[in-house]
Design an enzyme around this catalytic site. Sequence first.
Site, mmCIF file in Angstrom:
data_model
loop_
_atom_site.group_PDB
_atom_site.id
_atom_site.type_symbol
_atom_site.label_atom_id
_atom_site.label_comp_id
_atom_site.label_asym_id
_atom_site.label_seq_id
_atom_site.Cartn_x
_atom_site.Cartn_y
_atom_site.Cartn_z
ATOM 1 C CB CYS A 21 10.769 5.606 14.094
ATOM 2 S SG CYS A 21 11.956 4.560 13.218
ATOM 3 C CD GLU A 68 9.690 1.302 13.079
ATOM 4 O OE1 GLU A 68 10.027 2.498 13.030
ATOM 5 O OE2 GLU A 68 10.249 0.392 12.438
ATOM 6 N N GLY A 95 4.151 3.597 10.851
ATOM 7 C CA GLY A 95 3.418 4.848 10.895
ATOM 8 C C GLY A 95 2.969 5.191 12.296
ATOM 9 C CB SER A 96 0.420 7.584 13.470
ATOM 10 O OG SER A 96 -0.800 7.060 12.951
ATOM 11 N N GLY A 155 -1.836 2.620 13.270
ATOM 12 C CA GLY A 155 -1.335 1.271 13.501
ATOM 13 C C GLY A 155 -2.260 0.457 14.380
ATOM 14 C CD GLU A 200 7.253 9.719 17.536
ATOM 15 O OE1 GLU A 200 8.167 9.617 16.695
ATOM 16 O OE2 GLU A 200 6.291 8.917 17.596
ATOM 17 C CE LYS A 255 -2.296 3.527 1.819
ATOM 18 N NZ LYS A 255 -1.641 4.743 2.380
#
Length: 508
Positions: A266, A229, A205-206, A210, A359, A150
């Site tokens: 990250c 992740e 991603g976020s 996620g 974060e 994707k």
Amino acid sequence: MTNEALSPELESVVAAAAAAAPAFAATAPLDRARAIVAVSDALEAAKDRLVEIAMRETGLTEARLSGEVVRTAVQLRLFADTLVNGGYLDARIDPADPDFALGARPDVRRTHVPLGPVINFSASNFPFAFSVLGGDSASILAAGCPLIVKAHSGHPELSDATAEVAREALAAAGMPEGVFHLIHGREAGVAVLKDPRIKAGAFTGSIGVGRLLADIAASRPAPIPFYGELGSVNPVFVTAAAIAERADEIARGFLTSVSGSAGQLCTKPGFVFVPAGSALPSAIEAVAGEFGAEHRLLDPRIARSFEERRAAILASPGVSTVVPGGIRFDEAGQGWATPTVVSVSLADFRRGKEALVEEAFGPLSILVETPEGTDLAALMPEFYEGNLTGTLHLGEAEATGETANAAELRALVAALSRQVGRVLFNGWSTGVAVTPAQQHGGPWPATSNDSSTSVGTAAITRFLRPVAFQNAPAAFLPEALRDDNPLRVPQTVSPAGESRAWGRGLGA
């Protein structure tokens, strides 16, 4: 959850991947390895054209992107060698044993087989290394699983161009038709993830997105593994001895790590715990001018989110500015940022935890000043669930493990190892070596599965499942389990007769 009909376009993609799965799983590891090397070669050959597209779509620098292409190519070749070595198959052979300690043992042999079609949701901040042909894609293809990527909306043209490189190389290498596909759109990705023919998912991603995808994977009628992740603030602890010995070096390394790629990594060090009253804030302020060049953030949405997050941190009680930094928006809505560093006492950090601990995806980091006598090991569970990394900067004598604070430091290392996937010493977490032993994962919310990694050769195991064969004739065994071992892979053999010696000599 009920199965939903796919659009004709997505149906053709998923059907082709499912049809290709048996043939792709049956390809010889050496043939699959050669195909992956062909993809790596083709990626490097197209580097100039792909980097030009990536610079325009992401705002990342040519040097950063060129290096990322090399990293991605090396990563692909690493998995090719992993296939040839065969250790990832974890081949175990227990020959028949009439004298087994629990009664006659049959011949039992165990190895791993590919899961089947996998969907990989690519990342925005690594348009090569965690995108169409990144580490997740490399390990999925190496495992022998058809891959549906994707594409990330932040670099759609680059995704299409990279996918074309991959498709042509795989076809030229003789891989089955249907082993690689690219789709666009979040709704399309979710629809494919729900399809019963898809056997696993991967995502970078976020936390919010996620978690949504992980819940979809888990709530399917037949749940599937999902490897996400998601988020990490990567705490750093710096001792007084380290600051006394090399404050300037630590300051420069810290700012390099925070400002690199505009802090959109990250593994960026989001929090640095330092002794109250230390010289490190002044050292950071003194060298900050070397890192004052502004950098475009990946897209307007990320820039606006960073602006809001930065404002919330600056407004938190007790926060003071060490390096002011800033962000401006151009006429196209793109955000351009310079690094921001703030400091806060441990007491104010505790009081403002809700506003501070989340974060900040961009070039910002927080120094937390800890009073003398603070139990550093206790700070990890107090503030964080899980992280990708934790870092400790030590003085030269402290590194011997023989100083007065050695027990405290060992306790801190133990605390870090319980809550992160990688513990670093005297370095910075934004360098992730692509090497077999690497661990790039960690407890929730760093990843959705804390026993997995998305970097290093262990990443391939996410897309395999174990199968045991009992009393199987040699003609029906996978080659990795045959006595003649035609693949020359490592085999762990438990010889007949040894069971009666298990544990002997280990008693009191």
